[in-house]
Structure formats: C-alpha cells, structure tokens
Design a protein around this motif. Structure first.
Motif, PDB file in Angstrom:
ATOM      1  N   LEU A  67       7.169  -6.987   0.049  1.00  0.00           N
ATOM      2  CA  LEU A  67       7.303  -5.916  -1.023  1.00  0.00           C
ATOM      3  C   LEU A  67       6.473  -6.265  -2.181  1.00  0.00           C
ATOM      4  O   LEU A  67       6.004  -5.351  -2.936  1.00  0.00           O
ATOM      5  N   ALA A  68       6.735  -7.502  -2.537  1.00  0.00           N
ATOM      6  CA  ALA A  68       5.989  -8.072  -3.983  1.00  0.00           C
ATOM      7  C   ALA A  68       4.252  -7.558  -3.713  1.00  0.00           C
ATOM      8  O   ALA A  68       3.751  -7.224  -4.563  1.00  0.00           O
ATOM      9  N   ILE A  69       3.755  -8.107  -2.524  1.00  0.00           N
ATOM     10  CA  ILE A  69       2.244  -7.943  -2.250  1.00  0.00           C
ATOM     11  C   ILE A  69       1.826  -6.297  -2.266  1.00  0.00           C
ATOM     12  O   ILE A  69       0.956  -5.847  -2.748  1.00  0.00           O
ATOM     13  N   ILE A  70       2.912  -5.494  -1.490  1.00  0.00           N
ATOM     14  CA  ILE A  70       2.650  -4.098  -1.394  1.00  0.00           C
ATOM     15  C   ILE A  70       2.629  -3.416  -2.862  1.00  0.00           C
ATOM     16  O   ILE A  70       1.577  -2.645  -3.197  1.00  0.00           O
ATOM     17  N   GLY A  75      -0.195  -1.218  -7.515  1.00  0.00           N
ATOM     18  CA  GLY A  75      -0.596  -1.165  -8.993  1.00  0.00           C
ATOM     19  C   GLY A  75      -1.897  -1.335  -9.154  1.00  0.00           C
ATOM     20  O   GLY A  75      -2.703  -0.529  -9.844  1.00  0.00           O
ATOM     21  N   LEU A  76      -2.750  -2.147  -8.266  1.00  0.00           N
ATOM     22  CA  LEU A  76      -4.080  -2.237  -8.550  1.00  0.00           C
ATOM     23  C   LEU A  76      -4.816  -0.858  -8.219  1.00  0.00           C
ATOM     24  O   LEU A  76      -5.897  -0.924  -8.848  1.00  0.00           O
ATOM     25  N   ARG A  77      -4.447  -0.274  -7.320  1.00  0.00           N
ATOM     26  CA  ARG A  77      -5.261   0.933  -7.046  1.00  0.00           C
ATOM     27  C   ARG A  77      -4.960   2.299  -7.935  1.00  0.00           C
ATOM     28  O   ARG A  77      -5.317   3.376  -7.738  1.00  0.00           O
ATOM     29  N   ASP A 265     -13.759  -3.470  -6.711  1.00  0.00           N
ATOM     30  CA  ASP A 265     -13.785  -2.852  -5.389  1.00  0.00           C
ATOM     31  C   ASP A 265     -13.715  -4.072  -4.063  1.00  0.00           C
ATOM     32  O   ASP A 265     -13.023  -3.869  -3.311  1.00  0.00           O
ATOM     33  N   PRO A 266     -14.703  -4.643  -4.254  1.00  0.00           N
ATOM     34  CA  PRO A 266     -14.646  -5.912  -3.389  1.00  0.00           C
ATOM     35  C   PRO A 266     -13.432  -6.534  -3.011  1.00  0.00           C
ATOM     36  O   PRO A 266     -12.694  -6.904  -1.942  1.00  0.00           O
ATOM     37  N   MET A 271      -7.804  -7.391  -0.650  1.00  0.00           N
ATOM     38  CA  MET A 271      -6.299  -7.133  -0.830  1.00  0.00           C
ATOM     39  C   MET A 271      -5.710  -6.174   0.072  1.00  0.00           C
ATOM     40  O   MET A 271      -4.485  -6.312   0.358  1.00  0.00           O
ATOM     41  N   ASP A 272      -6.554  -5.161   0.437  1.00  0.00           N
ATOM     42  CA  ASP A 272      -6.094  -4.203   1.469  1.00  0.00           C
ATOM     43  C   ASP A 272      -5.699  -4.961   2.696  1.00  0.00           C
ATOM     44  O   ASP A 272      -4.617  -4.611   3.229  1.00  0.00           O
ATOM     45  N   GLY A 273      -6.369  -5.842   3.070  1.00  0.00           N
ATOM     46  CA  GLY A 273      -6.225  -6.642   4.567  1.00  0.00           C
ATOM     47  C   GLY A 273      -4.861  -7.492   4.168  1.00  0.00           C
ATOM     48  O   GLY A 273      -4.164  -7.467   5.136  1.00  0.00           O
ATOM     49  N   LEU A 274      -4.783  -7.857   2.863  1.00  0.00           N
ATOM     50  CA  LEU A 274      -3.359  -8.703   2.911  1.00  0.00           C
ATOM     51  C   LEU A 274      -2.337  -7.870   2.726  1.00  0.00           C
ATOM     52  O   LEU A 274      -1.306  -8.141   3.092  1.00  0.00           O
TER      53      LEU A 274
END
Length: 574
Positions: A67-70, A75-77, A265-266, A271-274
C-alpha cells in the motif's frame, strides 16, 4: 533448498497466471486486480492449488509495504494542477465521507444483526475508505474518458482517505480491548498528531528526495529506487513517531512528482512496474489468506452490508459532502457508484486478527466478501455508468507514448507519439502545418510511422487514420492540438458536434456580441464581460471541459480550459 525452490516456483506460477489472465479481465471489463485476487483464492486451501496459508502477520506486513508503494506511485502521477478542481471535494470525502460511512454502516450492522455497536462501527471503519490501487488501476485502463473534476476527485480521495480509516480502526480496536484507557480527547489528540506529523513528514521527505535526485545524477532505475526507498523510510519513520505514514508517503510522492528540475517520465515507467508488482503480490497473498468455504457461511450478511454500503452509505456521504460545493447531481451519483473497495479494507480487517480480538476472523470474512461484491458489481459497470450519467467527455487525444527529455523551471520538452484515430480531425492534413499552428518554435514533428514503416514528415502530404506521429515539444503548449488526433465518434452523445455543439467561440469574446447575435438574455454587467467570465460566474465553481451553462435557448459548453479560464466555448442550441 527444495522448500525455497518450491516457494519461488509457486510464486512465479501464480504471478504468471494472473498476468496471462489479464486479457480476460480486459475483455470482460473486470478490474485486473480482481484476477490476482481470484487466482490467489484458487491456489488456496479450498481451491485446486491446495496451499494452506494462514499467516496474517506476514500478510499484514506485505500489505502495508504494498500500500505504501501504491500510494507513493499515485502521488507521483498526480499533478498539483488537479488540486484546483478536486482538493476541496476530495478532502471532504476523505474526512466527512469516511466518518459518515463508518457511522451509517456501523448503525446498520448494529440494528440489522444485533451486534455490539463497537463491532458495528469497527466493521464500518474497515469498509469506509476507497482503495487507491483499485481506483488508480480502473481509471487508468478505463475505456471512457471522465471529466477532470470527477477523475481528480476520485484519485485524490483514494489517496487521502486511508489515514483516517486506519485511525478509526485502530481506535475502535483499542476501545474494545482497553475501554478504560481509550478516551475521546485522547482519540482527537491522536488524530491531530497523525495528520500533522504525516503532512510535515511527507513535505520534508518529498523535498529531501527531490533535492537528492536532482544533485545525485542517478540513472532512471536508481532514481526510482531512491524514491521508493526514501518513501519507505519516511513511511516507517512517521509511523514510528505516531504520525500517519500513509499520508506522509502520498504527500512525498506529490512533492517529488511535481519537482521541476529533472525528467520524471522514465522513472515513472520503472515505478509502474514496482507498483504493479506490489499490487499483484498483495492481492495474490490476500486471496491465499481467505477460505472461500468460510465466505459462503457469511454470504448473506456480507451481501447485506455490501449493498447497504453501495446504495445507501456511500451516496449519503457523497451527496451531503459535495452538495454545498454545487457539484452537479450526475457527478455526485457517479462518484457514489465508483467508490471501489479493494485491498485497504482487507488489510484493515487484519488489524483485529493480529490484535487477538474476539470474532475478528468473522469480520475479516465479511469484509473480504464486501470487497469482492464491490469489484464485481461496480468495476465492470464504470463505462456504462459514465455514459448514462453523462460524466464522460469525448477523447482528448492524449499521447499514446511520451518520454520526458528535459525539464526546466517554466516548461518541459517531451517526445510524444500521437496516434491518429478513426475519423480524427487530423486526417487529410499536413503534419508539419498542424505543428506550425502551435506557434511554438520549439515544437516539431520528427517522424511519421505508417504501415509499420517510418517516414520523415516532409515526405507525408496528408495524415491517415492509423498513422503514428512522433512530436517533440512542450506538452502544455501542444495540448490544444491533441484532440485533432483523437478518434471521433460519428454519432451519439460523445460525437464532437453533438457534445460541444456545431459552433465554437473564444472565451475572451465579448458577451455583448453573443447577446446581440443570438438574442440570448445577459445582464448588463455580463454584457461587459468576456464570455469565459460569464461562464465562470454562472457555473459557480472551477470549470472543466464538458461543463455546461444554459443561457436562454443556447447552451454554453466548456470546450477548452486553461487553468481556471474557459478559453474556448461550444455553442449548442438546446
């Protein structure tokens, strides 16, 4: 060694199976995360997999990390610009909405099933918050485009409402186990402490991570790991001192994602994979944790709670919270329907189990069933509900692929791939001339891919449907050209002329000219105003694309919005 290999083999098969089944979820309109959950259930002790997993402590640890990573990824997006339309409503839903939902579901459970009121409220607190993973996933992969106010409200709400739900569940568990030591003033003080420390920790952590990323000159992969590890440090550290780690890591993501000194963006791709690994692993583990045969024993209770939550509690929280902000009833109805529950309620239901609360396993099974009903009923119907309630807008032609090349204080340069859709307005036009219309000397079409073969733009006289045009420039300055490449529906409510009207005027056009030309009733004051200002005054809120104002027999439709100003307005006879 054999046990380790068996574990790795089982984990790999489960994740691989879930990913391969993702195409099935897309065809059926089901949330992808539901597939991971079902695969986990099938692999469990009641399914063909037969894996006996009952370690709530491990599931709790993995769930919190995931949940922390999600939340960090969400937030990043999230751009600060979306706060202009959604911060107030999202904050109201993340506070008042959670409180009211908890109270209503708790009252229903107490009266309908005769449980202790504290257990009823505990159940309400567990299911009160929407799930960031489910909401972000569904909105990203939806087949319809929602208007900005609805989309941003749902996204920000799902990121902000977890801390209060966690606080309520922990407080109610304490109230049941240690009633003498749990007081109302103490709970209020604890709530204030969690939000203050969480907010400050997130702001400070975001600033530090942004500064480190700017000065360390790390590769994209390492920068993603820096953000993730820094976020987890702040998450755990804020929790350790009594703050809300969930709020802190979401704010850290917001600050870092809006840092203007480095292409992000890179890093977002890494982060999307993580984030997907976190979501998939968490839902697989939660699926393993549940016993389907136990769910069936409490199915009637779970269905009653689920449909009361969906049809009564959530709508009551939305309409009472957003009506004072003059939200259109259609948007409130859609936000009510899209209150997806996911991993957050299930993880909150683990709190009482690990605390040793009586009947905690029963609560866990009921919450799990409620989540399943929410994902099965609400998730697949999102496109249908968006069209029925008219909160969908015509596709705006966002780039199919984009890579940030440079980021400065005032502007950004990106390499973008624009897909030319069916019936797009760009069909038949010269790619170079379209970019020249942007009046930006730093923008250019650099390549056109047609039928799998690259061409220089100068070799292409006219754009065709299916072409992929690679463009370099500032996306903010080119955004008004993106709709030219979008697929246009030939008929129906989302057809361009049907939605916006056949005519369009600039937002700075004098209101008096429109009044004289069409004979529409404007006040003397409105006649001296620009039409965009007339629109803003009459609508009474920050406008977004798709907003409508009826003026006599003419309907004004916001066609383009820059900041808080309507820059282009469609005219539709109504």
């Amino acid at each position: 060694m054999g046990d380790i290999n068996s574990f790795i083999l089982a984990a790999g098969i489960l994740v691989l199976s879930s990913i391969l089944l993702s195409s099935l979820s897309a065809r059926m309109g089901l949330p992808l995360l539901l597939i991971f959950l079902v695969v986990g259930m099938l692999a469990g002790e009641d399914g063909p997999g037969g894996i006996d997993f009952d370690d709530f402590s491990t599931a709790f640890l993995v769930g919190n990390l995931a949940l922390a990573i999600i939340l960090l990824d969400g937030g990043l997006r999230t751009r600060f610009a979306t706060f202009r339309v959604a911060l107030r409503p999202a904050t109201i839903l993340a506070t008042w909405g959670v409180f009211l939902t908890t109270a209503l579901v708790g009252g229903f459970a107490t009266l309908a099933f005769g449980v202790d009121w504290r257990y009823g409220l505990l159940l309400g607190g567990m299911v009160a918050s929407t799930d960031a993973a489910a909401v972000f996933s569904l909105l990203r992969h939806s087949t319809v485009q929602l208007n900005e106010r609805v989309r941003s409200t749902l996204e920000i709400e799902s990121g902000l409402n977890d801390p209060l739900a966690v606080f309520l569940v922990v407080g109610l568990v304490g109230l049941i186990l240690e009633p003498r030591e749990t007081t109302v003033p103490g709970l209020i003080l604890s709530l204030a402490q969690q939000f203050v420390l969480g907010g400050l920790g997130g702001l400070l952590g975001g600033w530090l991570v942004g500064m480190l990323g700017e000065r360390a000159r790390l590769t994209e992969g390492l920068f993603a790991l820096l953000i993730a590890s820094g976020g987890l440090v702040v998450f755990a550290g804020v929790n350790q001192i009594g703050g809300s780690g969930f709020l802190a890591i979401y704010i850290l993501g917001l600050v870092t994602g809006n840092w203007r000194h480095r292409p992000l963006d890179p890093t977002l791709q890494a982060m999307d994979g993580l984030a997907w690994l976190s979501q998939g692993g968490m839902f697989l583990l939660l699926g393993l944790l549940v016993t389907p045969s136990e769910l069936l024993k409490h199915l009637g209770t779970a269905l009653a709670v689920a449909f009361f939550l969906i049809l009564v509690a959530r709508p009551a929280a939305i309409f009472t919270g957003l009506s004072p902000l003059r939200f259109p009833w259609r948007e409130m109805a859609f936000i009510s329907w899209n209150g997806l529950r996911g991993a957050v309620p299930i993880i909150l239901a683990i709190f009482p189990v690990t605390a040793g609360l009586d009947d905690s396993r029963l609560l866990f099974d009921i919450v799990f069933a409620v989540v399943l009903v929410s994902l099965l009923v609400q998730g697949p119907t999102l496109p249908w509900a968006a069209r029925m309630l008219k909160v969908a807008v015509p596709s705006r032609g966002e780039p199919a692929t984009r890579r940030e090349l440079w980021r400065g204080e005032r502007r950004t340069i990106e390499l973008m791939q624009l897909q030319v859709g069916e019936n797009a307005a760009a069909v038949g036009r010269n790619p170079g001339q379209m970019l020249a219309a942007a009046m930006d000397p730093c923008a250019a079409a650099v390549m056109v891919v047609r039928d799998g073969w690259p061409w220089l733009p100068g070799k292409i006289r006219a754009v065709r449907s299916g072409d992929r045009i690679w463009v370099i420039g500032d996306p903010d300055k080119l955004a008004h050209l993106f709709p030219l490449f979008a697929t246009r529906e030939p008929a129906g409510e989302l057809a361009e002329t049907e939605f916006f009207g056949e005519f369009a005027v600039r937002g700075d056009a004098p209101g008096e000219d429109l009044a004289l030309m069409y004979g529409i009733p404007l006040t003397q004051e409105e006649r001296g105003m620009a039409l965009g200002n007339v629109f803003a005054v009459r609508i009474g809120r920050v406008p977004v694309v798709g907003d409508r104002v009826q003026v006599g027999r003419i309907q004004l439709v916001a066609r383009e919005v820059q900041g808080t100003t309507v820059s282009r307005i469609g005219l539709k006879l109504h």
